[in-house]
Design a protein around this motif. Structure first.
Motif, PDB file in Angstrom:
ATOM      1  N   TRP A 120       6.023  22.030   6.272  1.00 32.25           N
ATOM      2  CA  TRP A 120       5.797  20.889   5.379  1.00 32.25           C
ATOM      3  C   TRP A 120       7.141  20.210   5.153  1.00 32.25           C
ATOM      4  CZ3 TRP A 120       4.299  21.699  -0.493  1.00 32.25           C
ATOM      5  CH2 TRP A 120       4.301  20.458  -1.146  1.00 32.25           C
ATOM      6  N   ALA A 121       7.244  18.971   5.635  1.00 29.40           N
ATOM      7  CA  ALA A 121       8.484  18.211   5.499  1.00 29.40           C
ATOM      8  C   ALA A 121       8.238  16.964   4.657  1.00 29.40           C
ATOM      9  CB  ALA A 121       9.019  17.819   6.879  1.00 29.40           C
ATOM     10  N   VAL A 122       9.311  16.439   4.106  1.00 26.39           N
ATOM     11  CA  VAL A 122       9.272  15.143   3.429  1.00 26.39           C
ATOM     12  C   VAL A 122      10.279  14.240   4.120  1.00 26.39           C
ATOM     13  CG1 VAL A 122       9.756  13.886   1.297  1.00 26.39           C
ATOM     14  CG2 VAL A 122       8.484  16.033   1.220  1.00 26.39           C
ATOM     15  N   LYS A 123       9.834  13.046   4.488  1.00 26.90           N
ATOM     16  CA  LYS A 123      10.671  12.114   5.228  1.00 26.90           C
ATOM     17  C   LYS A 123      11.039  10.913   4.360  1.00 26.90           C
ATOM     18  CE  LYS A 123      10.023  14.539   9.017  1.00 26.90           C
ATOM     19  NZ  LYS A 123      11.124  15.268   9.686  1.00 26.90           N
ATOM     20  N   ASP A 124      12.304  10.556   4.400  1.00 25.86           N
ATOM     21  CA  ASP A 124      12.767   9.372   3.669  1.00 25.86           C
ATOM     22  C   ASP A 124      12.511   8.140   4.531  1.00 25.86           C
ATOM     23  OD1 ASP A 124      13.861   7.666   1.861  1.00 25.86           O
ATOM     24  OD2 ASP A 124      15.946   8.292   2.180  1.00 25.86           O
ATOM     25  N   VAL A 125      11.232   7.834   4.697  1.00 24.11           N
ATOM     26  CA  VAL A 125      10.771   6.755   5.572  1.00 24.11           C
ATOM     27  C   VAL A 125       9.698   5.968   4.831  1.00 24.11           C
ATOM     28  CG1 VAL A 125       9.464   6.242   7.695  1.00 24.11           C
ATOM     29  CG2 VAL A 125      11.271   7.977   7.724  1.00 24.11           C
ATOM     30  N   ASP A 126       9.723   4.646   4.966  1.00 23.35           N
ATOM     31  CA  ASP A 126       8.664   3.802   4.398  1.00 23.35           C
ATOM     32  C   ASP A 126       7.482   3.836   5.360  1.00 23.35           C
ATOM     33  OD1 ASP A 126       6.972   1.824   3.480  1.00 23.35           O
ATOM     34  OD2 ASP A 126       8.562   0.377   3.078  1.00 23.35           O
ATOM     35  N   LEU A 127       6.536   4.738   5.112  1.00 22.10           N
ATOM     36  CA  LEU A 127       5.412   4.923   6.027  1.00 22.10           C
ATOM     37  C   LEU A 127       4.574   3.661   6.145  1.00 22.10           C
ATOM     38  CD1 LEU A 127       3.906   6.962   7.819  1.00 22.10           C
ATOM     39  CD2 LEU A 127       2.532   7.573   5.818  1.00 22.10           C
ATOM     40  N   VAL A 128       4.386   2.962   5.053  1.00 22.75           N
ATOM     41  CA  VAL A 128       3.594   1.726   5.068  1.00 22.75           C
ATOM     42  C   VAL A 128       4.166   0.747   6.085  1.00 22.75           C
ATOM     43  CG1 VAL A 128       2.937  -0.293   3.724  1.00 22.75           C
ATOM     44  CG2 VAL A 128       2.785   1.965   2.706  1.00 22.75           C
ATOM     45  N   ARG A 129       5.464   0.524   6.013  1.00 21.96           N
ATOM     46  CA  ARG A 129       6.108  -0.448   6.895  1.00 21.96           C
ATOM     47  C   ARG A 129       6.073  -0.011   8.351  1.00 21.96           C
ATOM     48  NH1 ARG A 129      11.682  -3.055   5.029  1.00 21.96           N
ATOM     49  NH2 ARG A 129      10.192  -3.764   3.463  1.00 21.96           N
ATOM     50  N   GLU A 130       6.251   1.281   8.597  1.00 22.45           N
ATOM     51  CA  GLU A 130       6.290   1.757   9.982  1.00 22.45           C
ATOM     52  C   GLU A 130       4.922   1.730  10.645  1.00 22.45           C
ATOM     53  OE1 GLU A 130       8.935   2.097  11.548  1.00 22.45           O
ATOM     54  OE2 GLU A 130      10.384   2.177   9.913  1.00 22.45           O
ATOM     55  N   LEU A 131       3.845   1.811   9.858  1.00 22.27           N
ATOM     56  CA  LEU A 131       2.509   1.826  10.454  1.00 22.27           C
ATOM     57  C   LEU A 131       1.923   0.435  10.655  1.00 22.27           C
ATOM     58  CD1 LEU A 131       0.780   4.865   8.704  1.00 22.27           C
ATOM     59  CD2 LEU A 131       1.924   4.765  10.932  1.00 22.27           C
ATOM     60  N   ILE A 132       2.439  -0.565   9.965  1.00 24.35           N
ATOM     61  CA  ILE A 132       1.898  -1.920  10.102  1.00 24.35           C
ATOM     62  C   ILE A 132       1.919  -2.408  11.553  1.00 24.35           C
ATOM     63  CG2 ILE A 132       2.361  -4.355   9.566  1.00 24.35           C
ATOM     64  CD1 ILE A 132       2.937  -3.501   6.700  1.00 24.35           C
ATOM     65  N   PRO A 133       3.021  -2.209  12.310  1.00 25.75           N
ATOM     66  CA  PRO A 133       3.008  -2.654  13.715  1.00 25.75           C
ATOM     67  C   PRO A 133       1.932  -1.984  14.563  1.00 25.75           C
ATOM     68  CG  PRO A 133       5.263  -2.247  12.993  1.00 25.75           C
ATOM     69  CD  PRO A 133       4.352  -1.706  11.927  1.00 25.75           C
ATOM     70  N   LYS A 134       1.435  -0.836  14.113  1.00 20.45           N
ATOM     71  CA  LYS A 134       0.366  -0.141  14.828  1.00 20.45           C
ATOM     72  C   LYS A 134      -1.014  -0.656  14.413  1.00 20.45           C
ATOM     73  CE  LYS A 134       2.951   3.036  16.929  1.00 20.45           C
ATOM     74  NZ  LYS A 134       3.044   3.166  18.403  1.00 20.45           N
ATOM     75  N   GLY A 135      -1.032  -1.631  13.511  1.00 23.71           N
ATOM     76  CA  GLY A 135      -2.310  -2.143  13.027  1.00 23.71           C
ATOM     77  C   GLY A 135      -2.968  -1.235  12.011  1.00 23.71           C
ATOM     78  N   ILE A 136      -2.176  -0.371  11.366  1.00 26.59           N
ATOM     79  CA  ILE A 136      -2.698   0.576  10.386  1.00 26.59           C
ATOM     80  C   ILE A 136      -2.270   0.135   8.997  1.00 26.59           C
ATOM     81  CG2 ILE A 136      -2.664   2.967   9.597  1.00 26.59           C
ATOM     82  CD1 ILE A 136      -2.022   3.740  12.534  1.00 26.59           C
ATOM     83  N   ILE A 137      -3.224  -0.141   8.137  1.00 25.56           N
ATOM     84  CA  ILE A 137      -2.955  -0.577   6.775  1.00 25.56           C
ATOM     85  C   ILE A 137      -3.355   0.543   5.820  1.00 25.56           C
ATOM     86  CG2 ILE A 137      -3.402  -2.340   5.027  1.00 25.56           C
ATOM     87  CD1 ILE A 137      -2.001  -3.368   7.558  1.00 25.56           C
ATOM     88  N   LEU A 138      -2.400   1.021   5.055  1.00 30.06           N
ATOM     89  CA  LEU A 138      -2.674   2.095   4.112  1.00 30.06           C
ATOM     90  C   LEU A 138      -3.268   1.542   2.820  1.00 30.06           C
ATOM     91  CD1 LEU A 138       0.426   4.437   4.523  1.00 30.06           C
ATOM     92  CD2 LEU A 138      -1.722   4.391   5.805  1.00 30.06           C
TER      93      LEU A 138
END
Length: 303
Positions: A120-138
């Motif tokens: 179980w890891a925690v990433k200092d990443v904006d997941l919302v922003r990184e998934l938008i180019p994939k067409g994935i909206i959280l």
């Protein structure tokens, strides 16, 4: 930030609680500063972790697509040196495939051997922003985690350079005001030109010239809310004059962003021009799109 929970158990992530060894919880493939902040799993840390989005993944060799959701309860079992995680899966129209997840090493800060390690890891990443180019909206609850803004100092809008300028008719104000607030939370005070924020400075003669200067030369990205009511309104017409004056170069360098309110036509906008459909996305989601565009829009050339 986001939680990444990885397991080799192909029967996992069916809604039943799971456990991780304490030594593999918030310690492996996790920045040391994050481990120091959350690794104790005290009450404050647990609350923060449960607010973060979660990717429930399988080790790459399992071959199953990851799932999305949130953590609902965390309990550290000191006698067993393990952590129990209760969670809720959230169904999305589209989410990552197994191949897509493990191919996003750079975007999601994934370690070289992370795909073959239960942890179980925690990433200092904006997941919302990184998934938008994939067409994935959280879901909206994960799109924006606003930060408190100190009372901002005033700026002189006759010289200030904005990241974003909004152009719209009054009929769209309720939506635009919500988008402006969400965008300000993401980009900071005075990043956005929204007229209601600068009423005192807009109460002046020759306002059309000031608006043309703001839209034409001092705004990095022009966000235009288009539809039936746009072009027939006086002030948007003045703004549109400025926007159209830079259309040739703006299309080349990405300075224009359309948000469509309805199917109404606007002179100079063509069927093949791309847009964000305001009927499909929330204000927070539209703000996230704007923030992404700002990141990749070239800086304005100094006057």
């Amino acid at each position: 930030m986001f939680n990444l929970l990885v397991t080799a158990d192909e029967e996992a992530w069916d809604g039943r609680p799971t456990t991780f060894p304490l030594s593999r919880s918030l310690r492996e493939y996790t920045d040391s500063a994050i481990t120091e902040r959350f690794g104790s799993l005290d009450d404050e840390s647990v609350v923060a972790l449960m607010r973060m989005p979660v990717i429930f993944a399988y080790e790459q060799a399992v071959g199953k697509a990851p799932k999305f959701g949130k953590i609902t309860h965390i309990s550290k079992r000191s006698n067993r040196m393990e952590v129990r995680v209760d969670y809720e899966l959230i169904e999305l129209p589209r989410f990552l495939t197994n191949e897509e997840l493990w191919a996003m090493g750079v975007e999601l800060d994934l370690g070289g051997w992370e795909s073959s390690r239960t942890h179980w890891a925690v990433k200092d990443v904006d997941l919302v922003r990184e998934l938008i180019p994939k067409g994935i909206i959280l879901p909206e609850q994960f799109v924006l985690q606003p930060r408190a803004l100190a009372t901002p100092a005033r700026v002189d809008i006759t010289t200030h350079r904005f990241d974003v300028a909004f152009s719209f008719p009054g009929e769209y104000r309720d939506l635009v005001e919500s988008v402006a607030k969400e965008t300000t939370a993401l980009l900071g005070a005075h990043a956005c030109f929204y007229d209601m924020n600068y009423q005192a400075q807009l109460a002046r003669p020759a306002l059309d010239l000031l608006l043309q200067d703001i839209y034409g030369t001092r705004s990095k990205l022009l966000v235009v809310f288009i539809g039936t009511d746009y072009q027939r309104k006086m002030w948007p017409g003045i703004e549109w004059t400025a926007i159209r004056s830079v259309m040739t170069t703006a299309k080349a360098n990405g300075r224009i962003m359309y948000v469509r309110m309805d199917e109404g036509t606007v002179e100079g906008i063509f069927p093949h021009d791309g847009y964000i459909d305001a009927r499909r996305f929330s204000p927070a989601q539209i703000a996230a799109f704007i923030a992404e565009r700002i990141e990749f829009t070239p800086a304005l050339t100094p006057a």
